[in-house]
Enzyme design. Structure first.
Site, PDB file in Angstrom:
ATOM      1  N   TYR A  10      -0.553   8.601  -2.709  1.00 20.63           N
ATOM      2  CA  TYR A  10      -0.490   8.250  -4.132  1.00 20.63           C
ATOM      3  C   TYR A  10      -1.676   8.856  -4.894  1.00 20.63           C
ATOM      4  CZ  TYR A  10       3.081   4.475  -3.898  1.00 20.63           C
ATOM      5  OH  TYR A  10       4.227   3.740  -3.781  1.00 20.63           O
ATOM      6  N   GLY A  11      -2.765   9.069  -4.163  1.00 19.06           N
ATOM      7  CA  GLY A  11      -4.049   9.392  -4.800  1.00 19.06           C
ATOM      8  C   GLY A  11      -4.067  10.660  -5.617  1.00 19.06           C
ATOM      9  N   ASP A  42       0.856  -1.183   0.000  1.00 14.42           N
ATOM     10  CA  ASP A  42       0.000   0.000   0.000  1.00 14.42           C
ATOM     11  C   ASP A  42       0.897   1.239   0.000  1.00 14.42           C
ATOM     12  OD1 ASP A  42      -2.918   1.020   0.414  1.00 14.42           O
ATOM     13  OD2 ASP A  42      -1.768   2.168   1.868  1.00 14.42           O
ATOM     14  N   SER A  43       0.300   2.376  -0.310  1.00 13.09           N
ATOM     15  CA  SER A  43       1.075   3.621  -0.301  1.00 13.09           C
ATOM     16  C   SER A  43       1.510   4.002   1.116  1.00 13.09           C
ATOM     17  CB  SER A  43       0.226   4.744  -0.889  1.00 13.09           C
ATOM     18  OG  SER A  43      -0.927   4.931  -0.088  1.00 13.09           O
ATOM     19  N   CYS A  90     -10.927   3.102  -0.789  1.00 12.53           N
ATOM     20  CA  CYS A  90      -9.570   3.503  -0.387  1.00 12.53           C
ATOM     21  C   CYS A  90      -9.293   2.785   0.921  1.00 12.53           C
ATOM     22  CB  CYS A  90      -9.484   5.009  -0.196  1.00 12.53           C
ATOM     23  SG  CYS A  90      -7.909   5.526   0.533  1.00 12.53           S
ATOM     24  N   THR A  91      -8.140   2.152   0.991  1.00 10.85           N
ATOM     25  CA  THR A  91      -7.862   1.305   2.164  1.00 10.85           C
ATOM     26  C   THR A  91      -7.713   2.102   3.460  1.00 10.85           C
ATOM     27  OG1 THR A  91      -5.538   1.424   1.547  1.00 10.85           O
ATOM     28  CG2 THR A  91      -6.759  -0.535   0.866  1.00 10.85           C
ATOM     29  N   HIS A  92      -7.501   3.401   3.337  1.00  9.67           N
ATOM     30  CA  HIS A  92      -7.400   4.217   4.558  1.00  9.67           C
ATOM     31  C   HIS A  92      -8.775   4.445   5.202  1.00  9.67           C
ATOM     32  CE1 HIS A  92      -3.428   5.124   2.952  1.00  9.67           C
ATOM     33  NE2 HIS A  92      -3.117   5.750   4.084  1.00  9.67           N
ATOM     34  N   CYS A 118      -4.104  -1.470  -2.373  1.00 11.10           N
ATOM     35  CA  CYS A 118      -4.234  -0.021  -2.538  1.00 11.10           C
ATOM     36  C   CYS A 118      -5.148   0.177  -3.736  1.00 11.10           C
ATOM     37  CB  CYS A 118      -2.868   0.602  -2.803  1.00 11.10           C
ATOM     38  SG  CYS A 118      -2.941   2.363  -3.200  1.00 11.10           S
ATOM     39  N   ASN A 119      -6.264   0.835  -3.491  1.00  8.80           N
ATOM     40  CA  ASN A 119      -7.230   1.016  -4.587  1.00  8.80           C
ATOM     41  C   ASN A 119      -6.657   1.861  -5.717  1.00  8.80           C
ATOM     42  OD1 ASN A 119     -10.225   0.162  -3.572  1.00  8.80           O
ATOM     43  ND2 ASN A 119      -8.898   0.720  -1.880  1.00  8.80           N
ATOM     44  N   THR A 120      -5.881   2.875  -5.348  1.00  6.97           N
ATOM     45  CA  THR A 120      -5.336   3.779  -6.368  1.00  6.97           C
ATOM     46  C   THR A 120      -4.417   3.011  -7.315  1.00  6.97           C
ATOM     47  OG1 THR A 120      -5.412   5.500  -4.683  1.00  6.97           O
ATOM     48  CG2 THR A 120      -4.199   6.002  -6.691  1.00  6.97           C
ATOM     49  N   GLU A 153      -3.115   9.533   7.778  1.00  8.15           N
ATOM     50  CA  GLU A 153      -1.674   9.274   7.948  1.00  8.15           C
ATOM     51  C   GLU A 153      -1.103  10.129   9.086  1.00  8.15           C
ATOM     52  OE1 GLU A 153       0.797   7.320   5.877  1.00  8.15           O
ATOM     53  OE2 GLU A 153      -0.942   6.199   5.170  1.00  8.15           O
TER      54      GLU A 153
HETATM   55  N1  DGL Z   1      -4.686   3.763   0.406  1.00 12.28           N
HETATM   56  C1  DGL Z   1      -4.631   3.953  -0.973  1.00 12.28           C
HETATM   57  C2  DGL Z   1      -5.939   3.621  -1.662  1.00 12.28           C
HETATM   58  O1  DGL Z   1      -6.556   2.693  -1.295  1.00 12.28           O
HETATM   59  C3  DGL Z   1      -4.046   5.230  -1.486  1.00 12.28           C
HETATM   60  C4  DGL Z   1      -4.065   6.400  -0.613  1.00 12.28           C
HETATM   61  C5  DGL Z   1      -3.096   7.422  -1.072  1.00 12.28           C
HETATM   62  O2  DGL Z   1      -1.904   7.200  -0.891  1.00 12.28           O
HETATM   63  O3  DGL Z   1      -3.547   8.444  -1.622  1.00 12.28           O
HETATM   64  O4  DGL Z   1      -6.369   4.223  -2.588  1.00 12.28           O
END
Ligand code: DGL
Length: 270
Positions: A38-39, A6-7, A187-189, A69-71, A155
């Site tokens: 990453y998004g 993941d990011s 988004c995993t967050h 990570c979805n992105t 984060e």
């Molecule tokens: N957690 C990641 C996701 O699921 C990316 C979040 C990020 O780094 O912007 O999309």
């Protein structure tokens, strides 16, 4: 060994239920905290960063990599599969993403065929969920909303603060009038703010527990693919790697997800 990437910390919301459902395997988790989020980055940058992560995890002995990570799943999964598996005709390694299992669960569990999706700017702009959901059921109506500030707040451990909840409420407002019965946390967050999503969306909306759905689908995948399953070592070990501060990673994993992390290693993957 199974690698999860993941990011940053977000993929830990996937790792936790995966460890609960499939404790017997060896795992390595890689968080690219030094370069999160990453998004907001271009697809080219995301492809470059995720290539480095995938190479690192394959070099470390992973046979199966979950792009948690979805992105990255939205913008680079096909590229990574092509580059590392198909072009080289490799059949004993796999790279899986998280969008397909969530889309499958959502389409089979909606009554109204009205599904909302939240995610990073990159994920939402890619339309990856809409494309996948409509592939599974062309009659589904999809309503999407990017929530770009949430990852940075999470984060920074700011997601328990009233300011973060206010921002979330504002993001969700346009989705509330759509009468969807399902919300995909793309988004995993975001599961770290699960209760807040639930509260703001109201009792008629099923806010999906993404980590658990992905873990269940991984279990099912390994049952259906014994040829891959038998390549994965079963020592029950867990290794945590970050590209930034090991102390901050350990604190986050233990305080926010009760993962009982002992050691975190900082490594350079580029
Ligand atoms: N957690 C990641 C996701 O699921 C990316 C979040 C990020 O780094 O912007 O999309």
């Amino acid at each position: 060994m199974i690698g999860l990437f993941d990011s940053g910390y977000g993929g830990l919301t996937v790792l936790k239920p995966v460890l609960e459902k499939l404790p017997q395997y060896d795992y390595i988790y890689l968080g690219d905290n030094a370069r999160t989020p990453y998004g907001t980055r271009t697809p080219e940058t995301i492809k470059r960063y995720s290539e480095q992560a995938v190479e690192y995890l394959f070099d470390r002995g992973c046979r199966l990599i979950i792009i948690a990570c979805n992105t990255v799943s939205a913008l680079a999964l096909r590229h990574l599969q092509q580059k590392y598996l198909r072009d080289k005709n490799i059949a004993d390694k796999k790279i899986l993403g998280v969008i397909r299992p969530l889309a499958e669960y959502a389409t089979t569990n909606t009554n109204t065929k009205r599904i909302s999706v939240v995610g990073t700017r990159g994920t939402i702009a890619s339309n990856a969920y809409e494309i996948e959901l409509k592939k599974l059921d062309p009659d589904i109506n999809v309503f999407s909303k990017a929530c770009p500030l949430l990852v940075s707040l999470i984060e920074e451990h700011w997601h328990h603060k009233p300011e973060a909840k206010k921002i979330l409420k504002k993001y969700l407002l346009p989705l509330k009038s759509k009468n969807s019965d399902t919300l995909i946390l793309g988004c995993t967050h975001y599961p770290l703010m699960y209760k807040d999503f639930k509260r703001y969306m109201g009792k008629n909306v099923n806010v999906l527990k993404s980590g658990e759905i992905i873990a269940e689908s991984l279990k099912d995948y390994l049952n259906r693919h014994p040829e891959i399953e038998k390549l994965i070592t079963q020592g029950g070990t867990r290794e945590y790697v970050t590209t930034d501060s090991a102390d901050s990673f350990k604190k986050f994993g233990n305080e926010e997800l009760s993962l009982s992390i002992d050691t975190v290693k900082t490594d350079v993957i580029w």
